[in-house]
Design an enzyme around this catalytic site. Sequence first.
Site, PDB file in Angstrom:
ATOM      1  N   ARG A  18       1.079  -1.090  -0.224  1.00  9.14           N
ATOM      2  CA  ARG A  18       0.110   0.305   0.432  1.00  9.14           C
ATOM      3  C   ARG A  18       0.829   1.544  -0.013  1.00  9.14           C
ATOM      4  O   ARG A  18       2.069   0.682   0.161  1.00  9.14           O
ATOM      5  CB  ARG A  18      -1.143   0.336   0.916  1.00  9.14           C
ATOM      6  N   ASN A  93      11.367   0.185   1.682  1.00  6.27           N
ATOM      7  CA  ASN A  93      10.144   1.287   1.489  1.00  6.27           C
ATOM      8  C   ASN A  93       9.662   1.133   2.890  1.00  6.27           C
ATOM      9  O   ASN A  93       8.950   2.691   3.726  1.00  6.27           O
ATOM     10  CB  ASN A  93       9.471   1.129   0.928  1.00  6.27           C
ATOM     11  N   SER A 145      13.216  10.334   3.868  1.00  5.49           N
ATOM     12  CA  SER A 145      12.720  11.437   4.187  1.00  5.49           C
ATOM     13  C   SER A 145      13.387  12.640   4.073  1.00  5.49           C
ATOM     14  O   SER A 145      14.495  12.913   5.156  1.00  5.49           O
ATOM     15  CB  SER A 145      12.026  11.602   5.092  1.00  5.49           C
ATOM     16  N   TYR A 158      11.357  10.263  14.268  1.00  2.00           N
ATOM     17  CA  TYR A 158      11.501   9.823  12.902  1.00  2.00           C
ATOM     18  C   TYR A 158      12.748  10.232  11.715  1.00  2.00           C
ATOM     19  O   TYR A 158      13.448   9.582  11.317  1.00  2.00           O
ATOM     20  CB  TYR A 158       9.883  10.326  12.473  1.00  2.00           C
TER      21      TYR A 158
HETATM   22  N1  LIG Z   1       3.774   9.517   2.818  1.00  2.00           N
HETATM   23  C1  LIG Z   1       4.797  10.686   3.236  1.00  2.00           C
HETATM   24  O1  LIG Z   1       5.161  11.811   2.696  1.00  2.00           O
HETATM   25  C2  LIG Z   1       6.365  10.514   3.046  1.00  2.00           C
HETATM   26  C3  LIG Z   1       6.825  11.191   3.071  1.00  2.00           C
HETATM   27  C4  LIG Z   1       8.379  11.159   3.541  1.00  2.00           C
HETATM   28  C5  LIG Z   1       8.778   9.611   3.816  1.00  2.00           C
HETATM   29  N2  LIG Z   1       7.986   8.717   3.469  1.00  2.00           N
HETATM   30  C6  LIG Z   1       8.564   7.344   3.750  1.00  2.00           C
HETATM   31  O2  LIG Z   1       7.949   6.570   2.309  1.00  2.00           O
HETATM   32  C7  LIG Z   1       8.543   5.189   3.284  1.00  2.00           C
HETATM   33  C8  LIG Z   1       6.735   4.534   3.163  1.00  2.00           C
HETATM   34  O3  LIG Z   1       5.818   5.834   3.341  1.00  2.00           O
HETATM   35  P1  LIG Z   1       3.914   5.893   3.308  1.00  2.00           P
HETATM   36  O4  LIG Z   1       3.956   7.552   2.964  1.00  2.00           O
HETATM   37  O5  LIG Z   1       3.855   4.669   1.850  1.00  2.00           O
HETATM   38  O6  LIG Z   1       3.626   4.956   4.412  1.00  2.00           O
HETATM   39  P2  LIG Z   1       1.744   4.198   4.382  1.00  2.00           P
HETATM   40  O7  LIG Z   1       1.249   4.551   3.086  1.00  2.00           O
HETATM   41  O8  LIG Z   1       1.413   4.632   6.007  1.00  2.00           O
HETATM   42  O9  LIG Z   1       2.690   2.048   4.838  1.00  2.00           O
HETATM   43  C9  LIG Z   1       3.658   2.439   5.802  1.00  2.00           C
HETATM   44  C10 LIG Z   1       4.260   0.418   5.108  1.00  2.00           C
HETATM   45  O10 LIG Z   1       4.869   0.483   5.480  1.00  2.00           O
HETATM   46  C11 LIG Z   1       4.600  -1.153   5.873  1.00  2.00           C
HETATM   47  N3  LIG Z   1       5.579  -1.697   7.269  1.00  2.00           N
HETATM   48  C12 LIG Z   1       5.190  -0.917   8.634  1.00  2.00           C
HETATM   49  N4  LIG Z   1       5.569  -1.728   9.358  1.00  2.00           N
HETATM   50  C13 LIG Z   1       5.920  -2.497   8.664  1.00  2.00           C
HETATM   51  C14 LIG Z   1       6.630  -3.581   9.429  1.00  2.00           C
HETATM   52  N5  LIG Z   1       7.104  -4.244  10.405  1.00  2.00           N
HETATM   53  N6  LIG Z   1       6.841  -4.618   8.526  1.00  2.00           N
HETATM   54  C15 LIG Z   1       6.835  -4.736   6.592  1.00  2.00           C
HETATM   55  N7  LIG Z   1       6.111  -4.036   6.704  1.00  2.00           N
HETATM   56  C16 LIG Z   1       6.114  -2.426   7.778  1.00  2.00           C
HETATM   57  C17 LIG Z   1       3.040  -1.402   5.886  1.00  2.00           C
HETATM   58  O11 LIG Z   1       2.834  -2.539   5.520  1.00  2.00           O
HETATM   59  P3  LIG Z   1       1.718  -3.116   6.359  1.00  2.00           P
HETATM   60  O12 LIG Z   1       0.481  -2.552   5.700  1.00  2.00           O
HETATM   61  O13 LIG Z   1       1.449  -4.479   5.969  1.00  2.00           O
HETATM   62  O14 LIG Z   1       1.776  -2.885   7.419  1.00  2.00           O
HETATM   63  C18 LIG Z   1       3.090  -0.023   4.642  1.00  2.00           C
HETATM   64  O15 LIG Z   1       3.245  -0.802   3.495  1.00  2.00           O
HETATM   65  C19 LIG Z   1       7.808   4.869   4.231  1.00  2.00           C
HETATM   66  O16 LIG Z   1       9.868   4.510   4.641  1.00  2.00           O
HETATM   67  C20 LIG Z   1       7.433   6.567   5.279  1.00  2.00           C
HETATM   68  O17 LIG Z   1       9.118   6.735   6.016  1.00  2.00           O
HETATM   69  C21 LIG Z   1       6.542   9.066   3.310  1.00  2.00           C
END
Ligand SMILES: NC(=O)c1ccc[n+]([C@@H]2O[C@H](COP(=O)([O-])OP(=O)(O)OC[C@H]3O[C@@H](n4cnc5c(N)ncnc54)[C@H](OP(=O)(O)O)[C@@H]3O)[C@@H](O)[C@H]2O)c1
Length: 253
Positions: A18, A93, A145, A158
């Site tokens: 996701r 990721n 990030s 974080y």
């Molecule tokens: N969105 C932003 O604005 C933003 C900004 C900067 C950096 N990021 C980085 O981008 C990456 C993805 O973020 P996103 O926005 O897509 O977040 P998200 O929609 O909240 O998704 C988080 C993902 O991490 C997985 N996850 C969490 N704990 C886990 C574990 N213990 N083992 C395996 N998988 C795990 C979840 O899998 P499950 O659902 O299966 O638990 C999910 O697929 C992250 O590293 C985040 O720090 C995002």
Amino acid sequence: MLQIDLSGKVALVTGGARGIGAAISSTLAKAGAQVWVNYAHSEGKAALLCQDIRAGGGTAASVQADITDPEQVRQMVEKVIRESGKIDYLINNAGVTSVKSLLELTSEEWNRVLGVNLDGPFLCCKEVLPHMVAAGQGAIVNISSTGALTGGGGGAHYAASKSALDSLTRALAREYAGHGIRVNGLAPTMIASDFLRQRYPDEQQRSELAALIPLKRLGTPDDVALMTAVLISGFAGYLSGETIVMDGGRTFA
Ligand SMILES: NC(=O)c1ccc[n+]([C@@H]2O[C@H](COP(=O)([O-])OP(=O)(O)OC[C@H]3O[C@@H](n4cnc5c(N)ncnc54)[C@H](OP(=O)(O)O)[C@@H]3O)[C@@H](O)[C@H]2O)c1
């Protein structure tokens, strides 16, 4: 025409079911890679995504593992190697955050966030790298990030986790360049996903934040996915140890 062609390659995407991870899984599959979609809890989403990818002519399978658990990571990598024979690309990721001031932070919450954002990539690299070394090639992308640079993203836990992840990127790039393995990072910010909605639950607030971004929009998971595809491809063949900021021009505006 220049095209990213990942056919014949095998990619493992953590948290690939996701958000940004799902976009990465789909994009790498569209470029021809066989994709392994890791999930911890989102089993249904992982199954649906793999179904969609296969319906579009791609190849994908899901694999469950909590990336903070060394034994689950070991079993995940063993399964991928058993069934696909190799791993060309690892996309670290999966990531979590929470909004906490330092004084609100418990050791449990610190460890939870560091566990997923830093220990997880460490454990995945540790299991995957021997296979890349044996193959004499490979590419890793760590999704960081801009919080690593600005201290933002939810709190000290974080920001510290992502700064340390950037150091891991540089250290592994040095250590494994001689094996033909490139390690890079991608540091997005303000990407429309559950993560962002959790950080800024109010839609009005998200629109106001988007207006402050020089490019005048939030980023999309596809923005991150396309750059990930570039980073693992031959188009970035001379790039290693770098973490690219992807922020619509916001961080240094
Ligand atoms: N969105 C932003 O604005 C933003 C900004 C900067 C950096 N990021 C980085 O981008 C990456 C993805 O973020 P996103 O926005 O897509 O977040 P998200 O929609 O909240 O998704 C988080 C993902 O991490 C997985 N996850 C969490 N704990 C886990 C574990 N213990 N083992 C395996 N998988 C795990 C979840 O899998 P499950 O659902 O299966 O638990 C999910 O697929 C992250 O590293 C985040 O720090 C995002």
